[in-house]
Design a protein around this motif. Structure first.
Motif, PDB file in Angstrom:
ATOM      1  N   THR A  51      -4.598  -4.407   6.931  1.00  0.00           N
ATOM      2  CA  THR A  51      -4.972  -3.465   7.982  1.00  0.00           C
ATOM      3  C   THR A  51      -3.713  -3.057   8.713  1.00  0.00           C
ATOM      4  O   THR A  51      -2.996  -3.906   9.259  1.00  0.00           O
ATOM      5  N   ALA A  52      -3.431  -1.767   8.704  1.00  0.00           N
ATOM      6  CA  ALA A  52      -2.258  -1.225   9.400  1.00  0.00           C
ATOM      7  C   ALA A  52      -2.754  -0.425  10.604  1.00  0.00           C
ATOM      8  O   ALA A  52      -3.557   0.503  10.440  1.00  0.00           O
ATOM      9  N   THR A  53      -2.293  -0.804  11.793  1.00  0.00           N
ATOM     10  CA  THR A  53      -2.680  -0.098  13.008  1.00  0.00           C
ATOM     11  C   THR A  53      -1.449   0.571  13.616  1.00  0.00           C
ATOM     12  O   THR A  53      -0.318   0.180  13.338  1.00  0.00           O
ATOM     13  N   GLU A  54      -1.696   1.582  14.439  1.00  0.00           N
ATOM     14  CA  GLU A  54      -0.614   2.349  15.070  1.00  0.00           C
ATOM     15  C   GLU A  54       0.290   2.976  14.007  1.00  0.00           C
ATOM     16  O   GLU A  54       1.518   3.020  14.163  1.00  0.00           O
ATOM     17  N   VAL A  55      -0.315   3.482  12.934  1.00  0.00           N
ATOM     18  CA  VAL A  55       0.448   4.074  11.837  1.00  0.00           C
ATOM     19  C   VAL A  55       1.132   5.349  12.338  1.00  0.00           C
ATOM     20  O   VAL A  55       0.475   6.222  12.909  1.00  0.00           O
ATOM     21  N   PRO A  56       2.458   5.461  12.148  1.00  0.00           N
ATOM     22  CA  PRO A  56       3.154   6.675  12.590  1.00  0.00           C
ATOM     23  C   PRO A  56       2.567   7.922  11.933  1.00  0.00           C
ATOM     24  O   PRO A  56       2.205   7.897  10.745  1.00  0.00           O
ATOM     25  N   PRO A  57       2.473   9.020  12.681  1.00  0.00           N
ATOM     26  CA  PRO A  57       1.828  10.227  12.146  1.00  0.00           C
ATOM     27  C   PRO A  57       2.558  10.852  10.964  1.00  0.00           C
ATOM     28  O   PRO A  57       1.942  11.590  10.191  1.00  0.00           O
ATOM     29  N   GLY A  58       3.842  10.552  10.778  1.00  0.00           N
ATOM     30  CA  GLY A  58       4.576  11.117   9.647  1.00  0.00           C
ATOM     31  C   GLY A  58       4.173  10.516   8.313  1.00  0.00           C
ATOM     32  O   GLY A  58       4.473  11.079   7.259  1.00  0.00           O
ATOM     33  N   ILE A  59       3.482   9.397   8.341  1.00  0.00           N
ATOM     34  CA  ILE A  59       3.038   8.745   7.106  1.00  0.00           C
ATOM     35  C   ILE A  59       1.646   9.277   6.772  1.00  0.00           C
ATOM     36  O   ILE A  59       0.690   9.048   7.508  1.00  0.00           O
ATOM     37  N   GLU A  60       1.558  10.007   5.687  1.00  0.00           N
ATOM     38  CA  GLU A  60       0.269  10.560   5.263  1.00  0.00           C
ATOM     39  C   GLU A  60      -0.670   9.417   4.869  1.00  0.00           C
ATOM     40  O   GLU A  60      -0.268   8.488   4.166  1.00  0.00           O
ATOM     41  N   ARG A  61      -1.925   9.489   5.322  1.00  0.00           N
ATOM     42  CA  ARG A  61      -2.898   8.437   5.044  1.00  0.00           C
ATOM     43  C   ARG A  61      -3.030   8.164   3.544  1.00  0.00           C
ATOM     44  O   ARG A  61      -2.974   7.009   3.115  1.00  0.00           O
ATOM     45  N   ALA A  62      -3.184   9.193   2.739  1.00  0.00           N
ATOM     46  CA  ALA A  62      -3.381   8.989   1.300  1.00  0.00           C
ATOM     47  C   ALA A  62      -2.165   8.312   0.673  1.00  0.00           C
ATOM     48  O   ALA A  62      -2.311   7.412  -0.163  1.00  0.00           O
ATOM     49  N   ASP A  63      -0.953   8.723   1.071  1.00  0.00           N
ATOM     50  CA  ASP A  63       0.265   8.103   0.546  1.00  0.00           C
ATOM     51  C   ASP A  63       0.353   6.641   0.969  1.00  0.00           C
ATOM     52  O   ASP A  63       0.722   5.777   0.184  1.00  0.00           O
ATOM     53  N   HIS A  64       0.020   6.368   2.229  1.00  0.00           N
ATOM     54  CA  HIS A  64       0.109   5.013   2.754  1.00  0.00           C
ATOM     55  C   HIS A  64      -0.881   4.094   2.048  1.00  0.00           C
ATOM     56  O   HIS A  64      -0.515   2.999   1.595  1.00  0.00           O
ATOM     57  N   GLU A  65      -2.113   4.529   1.945  1.00  0.00           N
ATOM     58  CA  GLU A  65      -3.129   3.716   1.288  1.00  0.00           C
ATOM     59  C   GLU A  65      -2.802   3.509  -0.189  1.00  0.00           C
ATOM     60  O   GLU A  65      -2.999   2.420  -0.721  1.00  0.00           O
ATOM     61  N   ALA A  66      -2.261   4.544  -0.856  1.00  0.00           N
ATOM     62  CA  ALA A  66      -1.858   4.393  -2.260  1.00  0.00           C
ATOM     63  C   ALA A  66      -0.697   3.408  -2.383  1.00  0.00           C
ATOM     64  O   ALA A  66      -0.663   2.594  -3.314  1.00  0.00           O
ATOM     65  N   GLY A  67       0.241   3.442  -1.446  1.00  0.00           N
ATOM     66  CA  GLY A  67       1.360   2.506  -1.463  1.00  0.00           C
ATOM     67  C   GLY A  67       0.905   1.074  -1.258  1.00  0.00           C
ATOM     68  O   GLY A  67       1.365   0.152  -1.951  1.00  0.00           O
ATOM     69  N   ILE A  68      -0.003   0.861  -0.304  1.00  0.00           N
ATOM     70  CA  ILE A  68      -0.532  -0.485  -0.071  1.00  0.00           C
ATOM     71  C   ILE A  68      -1.301  -0.964  -1.305  1.00  0.00           C
ATOM     72  O   ILE A  68      -1.142  -2.110  -1.742  1.00  0.00           O
ATOM     73  N   ALA A  69      -2.127  -0.099  -1.880  1.00  0.00           N
ATOM     74  CA  ALA A  69      -2.891  -0.463  -3.077  1.00  0.00           C
ATOM     75  C   ALA A  69      -1.947  -0.825  -4.225  1.00  0.00           C
ATOM     76  O   ALA A  69      -2.203  -1.788  -4.972  1.00  0.00           O
ATOM     77  N   SER A  70      -0.851  -0.093  -4.367  1.00  0.00           N
ATOM     78  CA  SER A  70       0.125  -0.385  -5.410  1.00  0.00           C
ATOM     79  C   SER A  70       0.773  -1.752  -5.172  1.00  0.00           C
ATOM     80  O   SER A  70       0.924  -2.552  -6.100  1.00  0.00           O
ATOM     81  N   SER A  71       1.141  -2.031  -3.930  1.00  0.00           N
ATOM     82  CA  SER A  71       1.719  -3.342  -3.600  1.00  0.00           C
ATOM     83  C   SER A  71       0.719  -4.461  -3.886  1.00  0.00           C
ATOM     84  O   SER A  71       1.088  -5.506  -4.438  1.00  0.00           O
ATOM     85  N   LEU A  72      -0.542  -4.252  -3.529  1.00  0.00           N
ATOM     86  CA  LEU A  72      -1.564  -5.275  -3.800  1.00  0.00           C
ATOM     87  C   LEU A  72      -1.759  -5.490  -5.301  1.00  0.00           C
ATOM     88  O   LEU A  72      -1.949  -6.628  -5.747  1.00  0.00           O
ATOM     89  N   ALA A  73      -1.686  -4.423  -6.090  1.00  0.00           N
ATOM     90  CA  ALA A  73      -1.804  -4.564  -7.548  1.00  0.00           C
ATOM     91  C   ALA A  73      -0.633  -5.386  -8.087  1.00  0.00           C
ATOM     92  O   ALA A  73      -0.809  -6.248  -8.963  1.00  0.00           O
ATOM     93  N   GLN A  74       0.549  -5.155  -7.547  1.00  0.00           N
ATOM     94  CA  GLN A  74       1.726  -5.909  -7.994  1.00  0.00           C
ATOM     95  C   GLN A  74       1.645  -7.362  -7.524  1.00  0.00           C
ATOM     96  O   GLN A  74       2.057  -8.277  -8.229  1.00  0.00           O
ATOM     97  N   LEU A  75       1.086  -7.576  -6.317  1.00  0.00           N
ATOM     98  CA  LEU A  75       0.867  -8.946  -5.832  1.00  0.00           C
ATOM     99  C   LEU A  75      -0.083  -9.677  -6.780  1.00  0.00           C
ATOM    100  O   LEU A  75       0.144 -10.835  -7.137  1.00  0.00           O
ATOM    101  N   ALA A  76      -1.158  -8.998  -7.185  1.00  0.00           N
ATOM    102  CA  ALA A  76      -2.119  -9.608  -8.108  1.00  0.00           C
ATOM    103  C   ALA A  76      -1.455 -10.009  -9.426  1.00  0.00           C
ATOM    104  O   ALA A  76      -1.716 -11.105  -9.948  1.00  0.00           O
ATOM    105  N   ARG A  77      -0.592  -9.155  -9.959  1.00  0.00           N
ATOM    106  CA  ARG A  77       0.125  -9.500 -11.184  1.00  0.00           C
ATOM    107  C   ARG A  77       1.093 -10.659 -10.945  1.00  0.00           C
ATOM    108  O   ARG A  77       1.266 -11.533 -11.795  1.00  0.00           O
ATOM    109  N   PHE A  78       1.738 -10.660  -9.797  1.00  0.00           N
ATOM    110  CA  PHE A  78       2.742 -11.684  -9.476  1.00  0.00           C
ATOM    111  C   PHE A  78       2.116 -13.072  -9.401  1.00  0.00           C
ATOM    112  O   PHE A  78       2.681 -14.026  -9.927  1.00  0.00           O
ATOM    113  N   VAL A  79       0.995 -13.204  -8.715  1.00  0.00           N
ATOM    114  CA  VAL A  79       0.384 -14.529  -8.527  1.00  0.00           C
ATOM    115  C   VAL A  79      -0.636 -14.885  -9.608  1.00  0.00           C
ATOM    116  O   VAL A  79      -1.052 -16.034  -9.680  1.00  0.00           O
ATOM    117  N   GLY A  80      -1.040 -13.884 -10.392  1.00  0.00           N
ATOM    118  CA  GLY A  80      -2.099 -14.099 -11.390  1.00  0.00           C
ATOM    119  C   GLY A  80      -1.654 -14.792 -12.638  1.00  0.00           C
ATOM    120  O   GLY A  80      -0.573 -15.142 -12.906  1.00  0.00           O
TER     121      GLY A  80
END
Length: 156
Positions: A127-156
């Motif tokens: 959960t990201a709060t106080e997200v700066p307005p220059g960060i597009e929501r779709a880009d931010h959520e896609a970036g977090i999802a990508s990091s989570l996918a890589q985390l899953a591969r890393f620990v899996g």
């Protein structure tokens, strides 16, 4: 108005393993950079009140369609990240400040990484709060999802 972005993913690993990957320097450098980026940590102090500086570099620095601009330079995002709370193995809370001349990236974003045992693995919600307005929501959520996918591969 402040904005909150939230992304979750089930990971096939015990939450202790997931939590460890959230607070280990080498692990973060490996899995945290979203797809298309590499990462480097410049200093490391893993305790509440401590933190780190993450330098994310785009692998394709030419820009182009579908790639958001770098926040610090055309090819990089630099962020100073402070550990606000470390609650093993349930939660990591971070304050994130981007290095940028663009005022739309100014301010402090808070990112909370929650790890909950679920269905033989771990449900991780960011959960990201106080997200700066220059960060597009779709880009931010896609970036977090990508990091989570890589985390899953890393620990899996």
């Amino acid at each position: 108005m402040t904005r909150t972005d939230r992304v979750g993913r089930w990971i096939d690993a015990p939450r202790e393993s997931v939590y460890h990957a959230l607070v280990d320097r080498g692990a973060l450098e490996t899995w945290l950079p979203p797809e298309g980026m590499s990462g480097r940590i410049e200093h490391w102090d893993p305790r509440p009140g401590g933190g780190f500086r993450m330098v994310l570099t785009y692998l394709d620095a030419s820009g182009g369609p579908g790639r958001p601009p770098g926040k610090t330079t055309a090819a990089t995002d630099v962020a100073d990240i402070a550990f606000v709370d470390l609650a093993p193995p349930e939660r990591v809370v971070q304050r994130v400040e981007f290095t940028s001349d663009d005022p739309s990236y100014a301010g402090t974003m808070t990112m909370t990484w929650e790890c909950v045992e679920a269905a033989g693995g771990t449900e991780v919600t960011v959960t990201a709060t106080e997200v700066p307005p220059g960060i597009e929501r779709a880009d931010h959520e896609a970036g977090i999802a990508s990091s989570l996918a890589q985390l899953a591969r890393f620990v899996g």
